[in-house]
Scaffold this motif. Structure first.
Motif, PDB file in Angstrom:
ATOM      1  N   MET A   1      -7.830   6.519   7.852  1.00  0.00           N
ATOM      2  CA  MET A   1      -7.334   6.143   6.558  1.00  0.00           C
ATOM      3  C   MET A   1      -7.031   4.656   6.590  1.00  0.00           C
ATOM      4  SD  MET A   1      -4.135   7.587   4.325  1.00  0.00           S
ATOM      5  CE  MET A   1      -2.800   6.926   5.259  1.00  0.00           C
ATOM      6  N   GLU A   2      -7.270   3.972   5.495  1.00  0.00           N
ATOM      7  CA  GLU A   2      -6.965   2.553   5.383  1.00  0.00           C
ATOM      8  C   GLU A   2      -6.230   2.289   4.083  1.00  0.00           C
ATOM      9  OE1 GLU A   2      -9.214  -1.746   5.227  1.00  0.00           O
ATOM     10  OE2 GLU A   2     -10.080  -0.144   6.442  1.00  0.00           O
ATOM     11  N   ILE A   3      -5.131   1.555   4.208  1.00  0.00           N
ATOM     12  CA  ILE A   3      -4.366   1.121   3.044  1.00  0.00           C
ATOM     13  C   ILE A   3      -4.458  -0.396   3.028  1.00  0.00           C
ATOM     14  CG2 ILE A   3      -2.093   1.012   1.968  1.00  0.00           C
ATOM     15  CD1 ILE A   3      -1.418   3.622   3.515  1.00  0.00           C
ATOM     16  N   THR A   4      -4.992  -0.968   1.963  1.00  0.00           N
ATOM     17  CA  THR A   4      -5.199  -2.409   1.891  1.00  0.00           C
ATOM     18  C   THR A   4      -4.689  -2.955   0.569  1.00  0.00           C
ATOM     19  OG1 THR A   4      -7.187  -2.193   3.243  1.00  0.00           O
ATOM     20  CG2 THR A   4      -6.939  -4.236   2.030  1.00  0.00           C
ATOM     21  N   GLY A   5      -3.969  -4.094   0.649  1.00  0.00           N
ATOM     22  CA  GLY A   5      -3.546  -4.817  -0.539  1.00  0.00           C
ATOM     23  C   GLY A   5      -2.630  -4.035  -1.459  1.00  0.00           C
ATOM     24  N   SER A   6      -1.786  -3.213  -0.899  1.00  0.00           N
ATOM     25  CA  SER A   6      -0.901  -2.374  -1.714  1.00  0.00           C
ATOM     26  C   SER A   6       0.534  -2.886  -1.659  1.00  0.00           C
ATOM     27  CB  SER A   6      -0.930  -0.931  -1.209  1.00  0.00           C
ATOM     28  OG  SER A   6      -2.234  -0.409  -1.301  1.00  0.00           O
ATOM     29  N   GLU A   7       1.348  -2.377  -2.570  1.00  0.00           N
ATOM     30  CA  GLU A   7       2.784  -2.632  -2.556  1.00  0.00           C
ATOM     31  C   GLU A   7       3.484  -1.283  -2.496  1.00  0.00           C
ATOM     32  OE1 GLU A   7       4.554  -5.460  -5.156  1.00  0.00           O
ATOM     33  OE2 GLU A   7       2.747  -6.701  -5.200  1.00  0.00           O
ATOM     34  N   LEU A   8       4.093  -1.015  -1.352  1.00  0.00           N
ATOM     35  CA  LEU A   8       4.743   0.273  -1.129  1.00  0.00           C
ATOM     36  C   LEU A   8       6.229   0.071  -0.838  1.00  0.00           C
ATOM     37  CD1 LEU A   8       1.987   1.824   1.168  1.00  0.00           C
ATOM     38  CD2 LEU A   8       2.308   2.212  -1.276  1.00  0.00           C
ATOM     39  N   GLY A   9       6.856  -0.824  -1.574  1.00  0.00           N
ATOM     40  CA  GLY A   9       8.261  -1.140  -1.352  1.00  0.00           C
ATOM     41  C   GLY A   9       9.149   0.079  -1.506  1.00  0.00           C
ATOM     42  N   ALA A  10      10.127   0.168  -0.615  1.00  0.00           N
ATOM     43  CA  ALA A  10      11.143   1.223  -0.610  1.00  0.00           C
ATOM     44  C   ALA A  10      10.548   2.631  -0.435  1.00  0.00           C
ATOM     45  CB  ALA A  10      12.001   1.164  -1.864  1.00  0.00           C
ATOM     46  N   ALA A  11       9.337   2.713   0.073  1.00  0.00           N
ATOM     47  CA  ALA A  11       8.736   4.028   0.340  1.00  0.00           C
ATOM     48  C   ALA A  11       9.443   4.681   1.521  1.00  0.00           C
ATOM     49  CB  ALA A  11       7.247   3.879   0.647  1.00  0.00           C
ATOM     50  N   ARG A  12       9.381   6.008   1.595  1.00  0.00           N
ATOM     51  CA  ARG A  12       9.945   6.767   2.712  1.00  0.00           C
ATOM     52  C   ARG A  12       8.840   7.628   3.307  1.00  0.00           C
ATOM     53  NH1 ARG A  12      14.762   6.705   3.804  1.00  0.00           N
ATOM     54  NH2 ARG A  12      16.528   6.221   2.525  1.00  0.00           N
ATOM     55  N   TRP A  13       8.612   7.423   4.610  1.00  0.00           N
ATOM     56  CA  TRP A  13       7.661   8.250   5.325  1.00  0.00           C
ATOM     57  C   TRP A  13       8.443   8.923   6.428  1.00  0.00           C
ATOM     58  CZ3 TRP A  13       2.799   4.662   6.233  1.00  0.00           C
ATOM     59  CH2 TRP A  13       2.233   4.366   4.996  1.00  0.00           C
ATOM     60  N   SER A  14       8.445  10.249   6.432  1.00  0.00           N
ATOM     61  CA  SER A  14       9.242  10.921   7.464  1.00  0.00           C
ATOM     62  C   SER A  14       8.593  12.224   7.913  1.00  0.00           C
ATOM     63  CB  SER A  14      10.659  11.195   6.960  1.00  0.00           C
ATOM     64  OG  SER A  14      10.643  12.092   5.888  1.00  0.00           O
ATOM     65  N   GLY A  15       8.945  12.594   9.160  1.00  0.00           N
ATOM     66  CA  GLY A  15       8.547  13.880   9.708  1.00  0.00           C
ATOM     67  C   GLY A  15       7.055  14.122   9.748  1.00  0.00           C
ATOM     68  N   SER A  16       6.267  13.086  10.072  1.00  0.00           N
ATOM     69  CA  SER A  16       4.823  13.299  10.099  1.00  0.00           C
ATOM     70  C   SER A  16       4.181  12.462  11.205  1.00  0.00           C
ATOM     71  CB  SER A  16       4.209  12.944   8.739  1.00  0.00           C
ATOM     72  OG  SER A  16       4.497  11.612   8.389  1.00  0.00           O
ATOM     73  N   LYS A  17       2.866  12.514  11.253  1.00  0.00           N
ATOM     74  CA  LYS A  17       2.109  11.772  12.259  1.00  0.00           C
ATOM     75  C   LYS A  17       1.030  10.961  11.553  1.00  0.00           C
ATOM     76  CE  LYS A  17      -0.545  12.348  16.501  1.00  0.00           C
ATOM     77  NZ  LYS A  17      -1.001  13.296  17.528  1.00  0.00           N
ATOM     78  N   LEU A  18       0.956   9.676  11.900  1.00  0.00           N
ATOM     79  CA  LEU A  18      -0.105   8.820  11.381  1.00  0.00           C
ATOM     80  C   LEU A  18      -1.101   8.601  12.508  1.00  0.00           C
ATOM     81  CD1 LEU A  18       1.948   6.074   9.484  1.00  0.00           C
ATOM     82  CD2 LEU A  18       0.942   8.163   8.572  1.00  0.00           C
ATOM     83  N   THR A  19      -2.348   9.014  12.299  1.00  0.00           N
ATOM     84  CA  THR A  19      -3.396   8.884  13.297  1.00  0.00           C
ATOM     85  C   THR A  19      -4.575   8.130  12.704  1.00  0.00           C
ATOM     86  OG1 THR A  19      -2.751  10.999  14.266  1.00  0.00           O
ATOM     87  CG2 THR A  19      -4.909  10.156  14.863  1.00  0.00           C
ATOM     88  N   ASP A  25      -2.658  -6.185   4.789  1.00  0.00           N
ATOM     89  CA  ASP A  25      -2.297  -6.991   3.616  1.00  0.00           C
ATOM     90  C   ASP A  25      -1.454  -6.210   2.619  1.00  0.00           C
ATOM     91  OD1 ASP A  25      -3.830  -9.185   4.601  1.00  0.00           O
ATOM     92  OD2 ASP A  25      -5.645  -8.228   3.840  1.00  0.00           O
ATOM     93  N   THR A  26      -0.479  -5.484   3.131  1.00  0.00           N
ATOM     94  CA  THR A  26       0.338  -4.599   2.302  1.00  0.00           C
ATOM     95  C   THR A  26       1.805  -4.988   2.401  1.00  0.00           C
ATOM     96  OG1 THR A  26      -1.236  -2.780   2.453  1.00  0.00           O
ATOM     97  CG2 THR A  26       1.040  -2.186   1.989  1.00  0.00           C
ATOM     98  N   LYS A  27       2.506  -4.934   1.269  1.00  0.00           N
ATOM     99  CA  LYS A  27       3.942  -5.200   1.236  1.00  0.00           C
ATOM    100  C   LYS A  27       4.678  -3.875   1.366  1.00  0.00           C
ATOM    101  CE  LYS A  27       3.758  -9.377  -1.514  1.00  0.00           C
ATOM    102  NZ  LYS A  27       4.154 -10.034  -2.768  1.00  0.00           N
ATOM    103  N   LEU A  28       5.494  -3.786   2.402  1.00  0.00           N
ATOM    104  CA  LEU A  28       6.279  -2.585   2.689  1.00  0.00           C
ATOM    105  C   LEU A  28       7.759  -2.969   2.756  1.00  0.00           C
ATOM    106  CD1 LEU A  28       3.790  -1.548   5.420  1.00  0.00           C
ATOM    107  CD2 LEU A  28       4.308  -0.066   3.500  1.00  0.00           C
ATOM    108  N   LEU A  29       8.232  -3.680   1.749  1.00  0.00           N
ATOM    109  CA  LEU A  29       9.595  -4.195   1.739  1.00  0.00           C
ATOM    110  C   LEU A  29      10.599  -3.054   1.633  1.00  0.00           C
ATOM    111  CD1 LEU A  29       9.062  -7.198  -0.689  1.00  0.00           C
ATOM    112  CD2 LEU A  29       8.914  -7.176   1.798  1.00  0.00           C
ATOM    113  N   GLY A  30      11.500  -2.974   2.599  1.00  0.00           N
ATOM    114  CA  GLY A  30      12.541  -1.959   2.572  1.00  0.00           C
ATOM    115  C   GLY A  30      12.054  -0.547   2.849  1.00  0.00           C
ATOM    116  N   VAL A  31      10.871  -0.408   3.396  1.00  0.00           N
ATOM    117  CA  VAL A  31      10.322   0.918   3.680  1.00  0.00           C
ATOM    118  C   VAL A  31      11.131   1.586   4.793  1.00  0.00           C
ATOM    119  CG1 VAL A  31       8.643   0.198   5.411  1.00  0.00           C
ATOM    120  CG2 VAL A  31       8.140   2.168   3.993  1.00  0.00           C
ATOM    121  N   ALA A  32      11.205   2.903   4.751  1.00  0.00           N
ATOM    122  CA  ALA A  32      11.906   3.674   5.789  1.00  0.00           C
ATOM    123  C   ALA A  32      10.902   4.585   6.484  1.00  0.00           C
ATOM    124  CB  ALA A  32      13.031   4.488   5.173  1.00  0.00           C
TER     125      ALA A  32
END
Length: 146
Positions: A1-19, A25-32
């Motif tokens: 999977m590829e995420i490019t040029g996105s804004e995912l501010g204040a997103a929450r990712w929990s209890g999973s696996k990223l493979t 080029d993504t803004k993840l300001l304040g992400v948890a």
């Protein structure tokens, strides 16, 4: 999977696996990121200011390349073998966790927080002074003749 040029501010990712994930080029300001397993993950040219990494575990290659992590915090993480390459780590906090062979070469380490938790990391010979300065600041040591 590829995420490019996105804004995912204040997103929450929990209890999973990223493979096999590339985040570029993504803004993840304040992400948890909470209770995640990272396996073959690349963060490239991302802005991760104020990001909170809690109980994140690297099980395969993980690289932060050219990222900005101003005031990001790593708590109870296992970042063994993770590479930080050409990143801005201003006031980035490394809380209790495992950082064996975490590669911090090529980054400015003078403003890191939680330096005493960084046992067994990799740095360049020229970074010893930077790490010492961060330790003095972290421990609030006063240097002077007074």
């Amino acid at each position: 999977m590829e995420i490019t040029g996105s804004e995912l501010g204040a997103a929450r990712w929990s209890g999973s696996k990223l493979t096999r994930v590339v985040i570029r080029d993504t803004k993840l300001l304040g992400v948890a990121f909470d209770d995640l397993v990272l396996d073959d993950v690349l963060f490239e040219n991302c802005k991760l200011d104020y990001a909170a990494f809690t109980k994140v575990r690297a099980t395969g290659p993980v690289v932060f390349a050219g990222c900005v992590l101003t005031e990001a915090a790593f708590t109870d993480c296992d970042l063994s073998g993770v590479v930080f390459s050409d990143c801005t780590l201003r006031l980035t906090e490394f809380g209790p966790g495992r950082y064996r062979s975490t590669d911090l070469r090529g980054n400015d380490l003078t403003t890191l927080r939680g330096v005493t938790n960084l046992a067994k990391v990799r740095i360049d010979p020229g970074q010893q002074h930077d790490l010492a300065q961060a330790l003095v600041d972290d421990l609030e040591i006063t240097v002077g003749d007074d």
